[in-house]
Design an enzyme around this catalytic site. Structure first.
Site, PDB file in Angstrom:
ATOM      1  N   GLU A 178      -2.450  -8.458  -4.245  1.00 31.40           N
ATOM      2  CA  GLU A 178      -1.446  -8.172  -5.394  1.00 31.40           C
ATOM      3  C   GLU A 178      -0.447  -7.591  -5.276  1.00 31.40           C
ATOM      4  O   GLU A 178      -0.495  -6.440  -5.055  1.00 31.40           O
ATOM      5  CB  GLU A 178      -3.117  -7.651  -7.099  1.00 31.40           C
ATOM      6  CG  GLU A 178      -3.921  -8.501  -6.576  1.00 31.40           C
ATOM      7  CD  GLU A 178      -4.487  -7.746  -7.723  1.00 31.40           C
ATOM      8  OE1 GLU A 178      -5.417  -8.252  -8.842  1.00 31.40           O
ATOM      9  OE2 GLU A 178      -4.777  -6.590  -8.570  1.00 31.40           O
ATOM     10  N   CYS A 179       0.747  -7.458  -6.185  1.00 34.65           N
ATOM     11  CA  CYS A 179       1.867  -7.366  -6.799  1.00 34.65           C
ATOM     12  C   CYS A 179       2.344  -6.441  -5.523  1.00 34.65           C
ATOM     13  O   CYS A 179       2.647  -6.881  -4.443  1.00 34.65           O
ATOM     14  CB  CYS A 179       1.811  -6.550  -7.706  1.00 34.65           C
ATOM     15  SG  CYS A 179       3.321  -6.184  -8.163  1.00 34.65           S
TER      16      CYS A 179
END
Length: 436
Positions: free
Chosen positions: A323-324
């Site tokens: 994620e991210c």
């Protein structure tokens, strides 16, 4: 409607007319004050946030969970508040942005659960106008329960007198906090500096607590009735699976509820630090959460053991979900805000560049294999990749297209920070990969 199962506990929702009014500092100071009185304090944060909760956890001595009527859901909010009411002497909730900002807003949650409000208002540069700001907050939605208003960044007692003189008599005045630079919390581009990076955090919290001791909030607020909520049982879909999770200063954006969701699914969790160049522990799947890889480029580029073990894991076809900031680590290169560039894992083609303005912000959801998973996005970087987009998330308001979701074999990645309890079935598939 109250029943024999209803629980009662004093509670306050700390809000403000806008961001940067001092909500986190004063919520933390209030939590520390009541904790120092021997009370059990549970603190919650409204909306998606990874940074404020760590400060609030240090202040209260207990884990801080998230509440959001859209992302986490009404039933989830109700269940967490109900559990807290069984073990706490005081529940504090820090609002998100300004009281009425966002859909849903802090005001929506306060009204839904009957929570009394205290508005923190930055009074620097104003006098009697303080009353007009307070009146606007109180009058816009009369059904909200206001416990008081608290003036922050006050120059002294004379300034405080002028603030109180401008306040309508029917609005409770909770007192004021004097301007004091050594209780504020330092910030960087994504928000507050992480708790573990603030060397004098304990001293700052103690000073904030001493200031809160001189306000009306030193007295416990009225009790709120919290109704029970039944949540469906989580099936053990990840039983026997071992998930290795990156956790250090570069990869720290982890919701406690996400970790608990994985455990409820039956997974065994183990942790490692890419910054410390630790080898990936034996595992069936990997989770690379978001964080600040751009602040640690040189160390991440120089690590060998951790990087190679992650490459071996991915090349073996084992599931890896990122994620991210965790996703950025997978690409060939990252350029920070100062133009410095460093090579990273190279498991995905392309590079990312940090910008000086927000590139994306807001609540979003994504449909993965027919299952809806909710979360949020918040990043300053822009990704440049030839990868085809597997699917796009949609925004919570309006339904416009949101973040891209990439899938390459059993490697899955997105800017989206997912809230795992919103759909444990979807989460299990992220970590089982093609074995489903």
């Amino acid at each position: 409607m109250e029943t024999s199962l209803t629980r009662h506990c004093p509670a306050l929702l700390m809000t403000a007319p806008a961001s940067h009014q001092g909500k986190t500092t004063l919520t933390a100071g209030l939590a520390r004050f009541h904790r120092d009185q021997g009370r059990r304090v549970r603190v919650f944060k409204i909306g998606p946030d990874f940074l404020d909760p760590y400060i609030l956890e240090r202040a209260s001595g207990a884990p801080v969970e998230s509440l959001d009527l859209w992302m986490t859901g009404e039933a989830d909010c109700r269940a967490r508040l109900y559990r807290a009411a069984a073990e706490a002497d005081l529940i504090l909730i820090e609002g998100s942005m300004g009281l009425f900002d966002g859909t849903p807003s802090s005001a929506d949650l306060a009204e839904h659960f009957g929570l009394p409000l205290v508005a923190v208002i930055d009074a620097a540069g104003m006098a009697q106008t303080f009353g007009a700001v307070a009146l606007g907050l109180v009058a816009l939605r009369p059904q909200l329960r206001f416990h008081g208003v608290l003036a922050n960044h006050v120059a002294g007692s004379r300034h405080a007198d002028m603030l109180q003189q401008g306040l309508p008599d029917f609005i409770p005045y909770s007192g004021y906090i004097a301007r004091q630079d050594d209780i504020g919390l330092p910030e960087r581009h994504l928000g507050l500096v992480q708790a573990q990076e603030i060397d004098d955090l304990e001293a700052r919290l103690d000073r904030a607590a001493r200031q809160m001791a001189d306000t009306a909030l030193a007295t416990l607020p009225p009790a709120v009735a919290f109704a029970p909520a039944e949540l469906p049982a989580v099936p053990a879909l990840l039983a026997g699976q071992r998930i290795a999770i990156a956790r250090d200063a570069a990869f720290s954006f982890l919701y406690p509820a996400n970790l608990q969701c994985l455990r409820d699914l039956g997974a065994e969790l183990t942790f490692f630090s890419p910054l410390a160049d630790q080898a990936l522990p034996p595992c069936d799947a990997v989770y690379l959460p978001g964080g600040y890889p751009e602040l640690h480029l040189a160390r991440l580029a120089d690590n060998r053991v951790s990087a190679e073990s992650l490459r071996v894991h991915a090349r073996a076809g084992k599931p890896l979900y990122a994620e991210c900031g965790g996703m950025l680590y997978l690409f060939e290169r990252l350029v920070d805000q100062h133009g410095r560039s460093a090579p990273l894992l190279g498991l995905l083609p392309g590079h990312a560049e940090m910008g000086k303005r927000l590139a994306a912000l807001g609540l979003q959801q994504i449909e993965l294999d027919g299952q809806i998973l909710r979360g949020h996005t918040f990043h300053y970087s822009t990704l440049h990749t030839p990868l085809e987009v597997e699917i796009r998330a949609t925004r919570a308001v309006g339904g416009a297209a949101g973040e891209a979701f990439y899938r390459q074999d059993n490697l899955q990645a997105s800017y989206l920070h997912a809230w795992f309890p919103s759909n444990p079935l979807a989460v299990s598939r992220l970590f089982l990969g093609t074995r489903t």
